[in-house]
Design a protein around this motif. Sequence first.
Motif, PDB file in Angstrom:
ATOM      1  N   VAL A 174      13.501   3.805   3.106  1.00  0.00           N
ATOM      2  CA  VAL A 174      14.104   2.827   2.213  1.00  0.00           C
ATOM      3  C   VAL A 174      13.081   1.717   1.976  1.00  0.00           C
ATOM      4  O   VAL A 174      12.129   1.555   2.743  1.00  0.00           O
ATOM      5  CB  VAL A 174      15.394   2.232   2.821  1.00  0.00           C
ATOM      6  CG1 VAL A 174      16.446   3.301   3.005  1.00  0.00           C
ATOM      7  CG2 VAL A 174      15.098   1.548   4.154  1.00  0.00           C
ATOM      8  N   PHE A 175      13.300   0.962   0.919  1.00  0.00           N
ATOM      9  CA  PHE A 175      12.380  -0.130   0.617  1.00  0.00           C
ATOM     10  C   PHE A 175      12.564  -1.236   1.648  1.00  0.00           C
ATOM     11  O   PHE A 175      13.686  -1.610   1.991  1.00  0.00           O
ATOM     12  CB  PHE A 175      12.636  -0.676  -0.787  1.00  0.00           C
ATOM     13  CG  PHE A 175      11.643  -1.717  -1.226  1.00  0.00           C
ATOM     14  CD1 PHE A 175      10.418  -1.350  -1.756  1.00  0.00           C
ATOM     15  CD2 PHE A 175      11.937  -3.078  -1.091  1.00  0.00           C
ATOM     16  CE1 PHE A 175       9.494  -2.309  -2.156  1.00  0.00           C
ATOM     17  CE2 PHE A 175      11.028  -4.042  -1.488  1.00  0.00           C
ATOM     18  CZ  PHE A 175       9.798  -3.657  -2.016  1.00  0.00           C
ATOM     19  N   LEU A 176      11.472  -1.782   2.136  1.00  0.00           N
ATOM     20  CA  LEU A 176      11.518  -2.805   3.177  1.00  0.00           C
ATOM     21  C   LEU A 176      11.667  -4.197   2.565  1.00  0.00           C
ATOM     22  O   LEU A 176      10.821  -4.627   1.777  1.00  0.00           O
ATOM     23  CB  LEU A 176      10.246  -2.748   4.028  1.00  0.00           C
ATOM     24  CG  LEU A 176      10.229  -3.632   5.281  1.00  0.00           C
ATOM     25  CD1 LEU A 176      11.192  -3.068   6.325  1.00  0.00           C
ATOM     26  CD2 LEU A 176       8.818  -3.706   5.864  1.00  0.00           C
ATOM     27  N   GLY A 177      12.732  -4.894   2.913  1.00  0.00           N
ATOM     28  CA  GLY A 177      12.921  -6.264   2.426  1.00  0.00           C
ATOM     29  C   GLY A 177      13.456  -6.327   1.013  1.00  0.00           C
ATOM     30  O   GLY A 177      14.160  -5.425   0.553  1.00  0.00           O
ATOM     31  N   LYS A 178      13.078  -7.390   0.289  1.00  0.00           N
ATOM     32  CA  LYS A 178      13.541  -7.602  -1.078  1.00  0.00           C
ATOM     33  C   LYS A 178      12.389  -7.475  -2.060  1.00  0.00           C
ATOM     34  O   LYS A 178      11.316  -8.035  -1.840  1.00  0.00           O
ATOM     35  CB  LYS A 178      14.178  -8.989  -1.210  1.00  0.00           C
ATOM     36  CG  LYS A 178      15.456  -9.155  -0.402  1.00  0.00           C
ATOM     37  CD  LYS A 178      16.084 -10.518  -0.639  1.00  0.00           C
ATOM     38  CE  LYS A 178      17.387 -10.663   0.141  1.00  0.00           C
ATOM     39  NZ  LYS A 178      18.010 -12.007  -0.070  1.00  0.00           N
ATOM     40  N   LYS A 179      12.637  -6.740  -3.122  1.00  0.00           N
ATOM     41  CA  LYS A 179      11.596  -6.547  -4.135  1.00  0.00           C
ATOM     42  C   LYS A 179      11.278  -7.871  -4.827  1.00  0.00           C
ATOM     43  O   LYS A 179      12.163  -8.659  -5.129  1.00  0.00           O
ATOM     44  CB  LYS A 179      12.063  -5.511  -5.162  1.00  0.00           C
ATOM     45  CG  LYS A 179      12.208  -4.112  -4.575  1.00  0.00           C
ATOM     46  CD  LYS A 179      12.607  -3.095  -5.629  1.00  0.00           C
ATOM     47  CE  LYS A 179      12.701  -1.697  -5.020  1.00  0.00           C
ATOM     48  NZ  LYS A 179      13.083  -0.674  -6.020  1.00  0.00           N
ATOM     49  N   THR A 214       0.832  -1.215   0.000  1.00  0.00           N
ATOM     50  CA  THR A 214       0.000   0.000   0.000  1.00  0.00           C
ATOM     51  C   THR A 214       0.863   1.261   0.000  1.00  0.00           C
ATOM     52  O   THR A 214       0.561   2.222  -0.699  1.00  0.00           O
ATOM     53  CB  THR A 214      -0.949   0.003   1.202  1.00  0.00           C
ATOM     54  OG1 THR A 214      -0.185  -0.137   2.420  1.00  0.00           O
ATOM     55  CG2 THR A 214      -1.941  -1.135   1.121  1.00  0.00           C
ATOM     56  N   ARG A 215       1.947   1.246   0.783  1.00  0.00           N
ATOM     57  CA  ARG A 215       2.825   2.432   0.827  1.00  0.00           C
ATOM     58  C   ARG A 215       3.514   2.647  -0.511  1.00  0.00           C
ATOM     59  O   ARG A 215       3.666   3.784  -0.965  1.00  0.00           O
ATOM     60  CB  ARG A 215       3.873   2.266   1.929  1.00  0.00           C
ATOM     61  CG  ARG A 215       3.292   2.186   3.338  1.00  0.00           C
ATOM     62  CD  ARG A 215       2.728   3.520   3.797  1.00  0.00           C
ATOM     63  NE  ARG A 215       2.035   3.392   5.065  1.00  0.00           N
ATOM     64  CZ  ARG A 215       2.601   3.470   6.259  1.00  0.00           C
ATOM     65  NH1 ARG A 215       3.901   3.679   6.349  1.00  0.00           N
ATOM     66  NH2 ARG A 215       1.887   3.353   7.352  1.00  0.00           N
ATOM     67  N   SER A 216       3.935   1.577  -1.145  1.00  0.00           N
ATOM     68  CA  SER A 216       4.592   1.696  -2.458  1.00  0.00           C
ATOM     69  C   SER A 216       3.622   2.228  -3.501  1.00  0.00           C
ATOM     70  O   SER A 216       3.987   3.030  -4.369  1.00  0.00           O
ATOM     71  CB  SER A 216       5.142   0.342  -2.905  1.00  0.00           C
ATOM     72  OG  SER A 216       6.108  -0.133  -2.004  1.00  0.00           O
ATOM     73  N   ALA A 217       2.352   1.808  -3.423  1.00  0.00           N
ATOM     74  CA  ALA A 217       1.340   2.272  -4.365  1.00  0.00           C
ATOM     75  C   ALA A 217       1.086   3.759  -4.185  1.00  0.00           C
ATOM     76  O   ALA A 217       0.944   4.500  -5.164  1.00  0.00           O
ATOM     77  CB  ALA A 217       0.043   1.487  -4.168  1.00  0.00           C
TER      78      ALA A 217
END
Length: 277
Positions: free
Chosen positions: A230-235, A214-217
């Motif tokens: 920063v991006f959380l975890g692995k894409k 949801t945050r990325s969207a």
Amino acid sequence: MDADSRTDPGGAMEEKEESDMLSTLQPYIEGLRRELEYQEPRLIIGLVVALAVVVITVVFLKYFLTSKTVRTAVLLVGLCDSGKTLLFVRLLSGKFKRTQTSITDSSAPYKAKNDKANTWTLIDLPGHDSLRSQYMEKFKSAARAIVFVVDSAIFQKEVRDVAEFLYFLLTDAVVSRNAPTVLVACNKQDIPMAKSAKLIQQQLEKEMNTLRVTRSAVLSAQDGSVGGSVFLGKKGKDFEFSQLPMKVEFLEVSARGSKGEEGEASLESLEKSLARL
């Protein structure tokens, strides 16, 4: 006059001129040789001194910069009424004390239970949502470890709020870069309905995976800027705590203890993890 002189007068003159020239240049050659001999040791000494200065400077800068960035704080964070402050008191004194909601930070030296007897600064931060971010901003750069306290007894009701706060911490650029150890203390294990550390970890991973989507969207719908996050975890993969740059442990603790106010707290797993910092 002898025969050789009569037959080759020019040769004798050339030999005499060469001899005179050599005699004339000899003092200059000798002086140049002495000068080179004199200069070479000085040059070597100069190089050694310059190298020593460089080495000393590098060592000094490394020590100076390291001393400025040593992180010695252990932050206690969590939602209101998760038991942070009692945990803070128990770690420091071992005693039970009635507490109230914190509106400011409290700090004290904490001596780890190990052979080195390392001493960290234990800091209890307010859990109210209006105060969390400003106190984290104040202390996050100094964090060697973050103890994230969860109320295991009512976790099911608070799972969304817990996940959002933890997501906020773990996506912070400074926290991600410094990678302090994160100890998720699943508190109030003395209460029969308390959730286990394993179940709390699994549910948080699911909830934070949803939050990440949801945050990325939302960011994509705006300008794509992440700001200080920063991006959380692995894409491309479902979120797991093992994907993070810092070590994350889930521990079961009880600041109150199974015997109530007169009994001892159950903090062995937390104290062992703090001893390994």
